[in-house]
Enzyme design. Structure first.
Site, PDB file in Angstrom:
ATOM      1  N   GLY A  12       0.791  -1.215   0.000  1.00 40.03           N
ATOM      2  CA  GLY A  12       0.000   0.000   0.000  1.00 40.03           C
ATOM      3  C   GLY A  12       0.826   1.268   0.000  1.00 40.03           C
ATOM      4  O   GLY A  12       2.063   1.237   0.024  1.00 40.03           O
ATOM      5  N   LEU A  14       1.509   3.686   2.236  1.00 36.77           N
ATOM      6  CA  LEU A  14       2.486   3.859   3.311  1.00 36.77           C
ATOM      7  C   LEU A  14       3.390   2.648   3.443  1.00 36.77           C
ATOM      8  O   LEU A  14       4.603   2.791   3.620  1.00 36.77           O
ATOM      9  CB  LEU A  14       1.765   4.125   4.633  1.00 36.77           C
ATOM     10  CG  LEU A  14       2.664   4.281   5.865  1.00 36.77           C
ATOM     11  CD1 LEU A  14       3.644   5.441   5.693  1.00 36.77           C
ATOM     12  CD2 LEU A  14       1.825   4.463   7.119  1.00 36.77           C
ATOM     13  N   ASP A  46      -3.107 -13.984   4.976  1.00 40.81           N
ATOM     14  CA  ASP A  46      -4.509 -13.654   5.186  1.00 40.81           C
ATOM     15  C   ASP A  46      -4.685 -13.222   6.637  1.00 40.81           C
ATOM     16  O   ASP A  46      -4.583 -14.045   7.559  1.00 40.81           O
ATOM     17  CB  ASP A  46      -5.380 -14.872   4.883  1.00 40.81           C
ATOM     18  CG  ASP A  46      -6.870 -14.589   5.007  1.00 40.81           C
ATOM     19  OD1 ASP A  46      -7.229 -13.440   5.373  1.00 40.81           O
ATOM     20  OD2 ASP A  46      -7.673 -15.500   4.745  1.00 40.81           O
ATOM     21  N   TYR A 136     -14.985   5.025   9.331  1.00 39.75           N
ATOM     22  CA  TYR A 136     -13.539   4.846   9.229  1.00 39.75           C
ATOM     23  C   TYR A 136     -12.861   5.168  10.560  1.00 39.75           C
ATOM     24  O   TYR A 136     -12.117   4.354  11.114  1.00 39.75           O
ATOM     25  CB  TYR A 136     -12.978   5.725   8.118  1.00 39.75           C
ATOM     26  CG  TYR A 136     -11.463   5.828   8.130  1.00 39.75           C
ATOM     27  CD1 TYR A 136     -10.673   4.694   7.992  1.00 39.75           C
ATOM     28  CD2 TYR A 136     -10.840   7.062   8.281  1.00 39.75           C
ATOM     29  CE1 TYR A 136      -9.288   4.786   8.020  1.00 39.75           C
ATOM     30  CE2 TYR A 136      -9.460   7.165   8.301  1.00 39.75           C
ATOM     31  CZ  TYR A 136      -8.690   6.022   8.172  1.00 39.75           C
ATOM     32  OH  TYR A 136      -7.321   6.117   8.203  1.00 39.75           O
TER      33      TYR A 136
END
Length: 312
Positions: A12, A14, A46, A136
């Site tokens: 990702g 970051l 996972d 979030y």
């Protein structure tokens, strides 16, 4: 002693920079991912599978874990609340359980969106009362609590809250800042009337700065040994330059030498599926008190260098 860091969410925005920063600092680095994992450089793990997490830790034997994996886009969180809770809360708890049972330091990446951001409240200290305005922020706050609960009284877990991030991306959509470059180009189209938030205050922070600070935190907490029990459990890091999204677009347009008549700044609170706070500026005093270097890149300077890739 060769130190090893494991970075979740290493594919990702970051996570990629964190892997590079630890590597530059002389650490052995191991990244994990799932949908974008590329073994052997990025292990496929996972995070919904406790045994898979434990197996990865037993194989790599890290001294420090930096937990970057998260659903970090507010609108996407609202669109998939169950999936968001699974990743932002349940997975964080699993990683914490596995880490603390093995005496591994865990740094959990959180967000300024744990705060309400109401006018007049900022800057927020690390002990300020959270009041997240959207799912979030709620799930990231719950993730913080899960991690700290699992590692209670061990000194092995620390939360680092950061604001909106920008930096090198694979696509502009990876960053809520980088994607504004696309909006500036959209505003160049004939009869364009691109609406842009000119109300919410943001403190865009570069992923390279965050990654450097993470290396420093990891080193300091690792070296502290048993004394880390008395060290802060929550830290804040942020750049200090303040912008609205419209002001960031103005900066991009100036750097690119483009007009911005096709964009309209909206000075009222934006509407949308996920509520946004007005000002969630983070106080970095707790980090400064640890002696961590607080310098950050100047927003316009970094983008002047980066914009060479965006010129058309």
């Amino acid at each position: 002693m060769t130190k090893t860091a494991l970075v979740t969410g290493a594919t990702g925005l970051l996570g990629r920079q964190v892997v590079q920063a630890f590597g530059r600092a002389g650490w052995t680095t191991v990244g994990t991912g799932f949908s974008r994992a590329q073994p052997p450089s990025i292990l496929k793990v996972d995070l919904e599978d406790q045994s898979a997490i434990e197996a990865a830790l037993d194989e790599t034997k890290p001294h420090v874990i930096v937990h970057c994996a998260a659903n970090r886009f507010p609108d996407k969180c609202d669109a998939d609340p169950d999936g968001t809770r699974a990743l932002n809360i349940a997975a964080a708890r699993r990683v914490a359980q596995a880490a603390c049972s093995r005496s591994i330091i865990l740094i959990y990446i959180s967000t300024d969106y744990v705060f309400s951001g109401k006018p007049g409240e900022a800057p927020y200290a690390t002990n300020a009362a959270p009041n997240p305005p959207n799912l979030y922020g709620q799930t990231k706050l719950a993730g913080e609590k899960a991690v700290l609960e699992e590692c209670e009284n061990t000194g092995l877990a620390v939360v680092l809250r950061v604001p909106v991030l920008y930096g090198h991306t694979e696509t502009n959509a990876e960053s809520a800042v980088n994607v504004l470059v696309d909006a500036v180009w959209k505003a160049q189209e004939k009869d364009a009337q691109v609406s842009m938030d000119d109300w919410s205050l943001r403190y865009p922070t570069n992923t390279e700065d965050v990654s450097r600070v993470l290396v420093d935190i990891a080193s300091k907490y690792l070296e502290a040994d048993e004394a880390r029990v008395a060290m802060p459990k929550v830290l804040h890091f942020s750049a200090e330059q303040k912008f609205t999204k419209y002001q960031m677009c103005q900066a991009f347009a100036e750097i690119l030498g483009l007009p911005l008549e096709g964009m309209v700044g909206q000075s009222e609170a934006p509407s949308g599926s996920a509520m946004r706070p007005y000002d969630t500026h983070l106080s970095t005093k707790a980090l400064e008190d640890l002696g961590i270097e607080m310098r950050t890149m100047k927003f316009e300077d970094w983008w002047r260098r980066e914009m060479k890739a965006f010129r058309r």
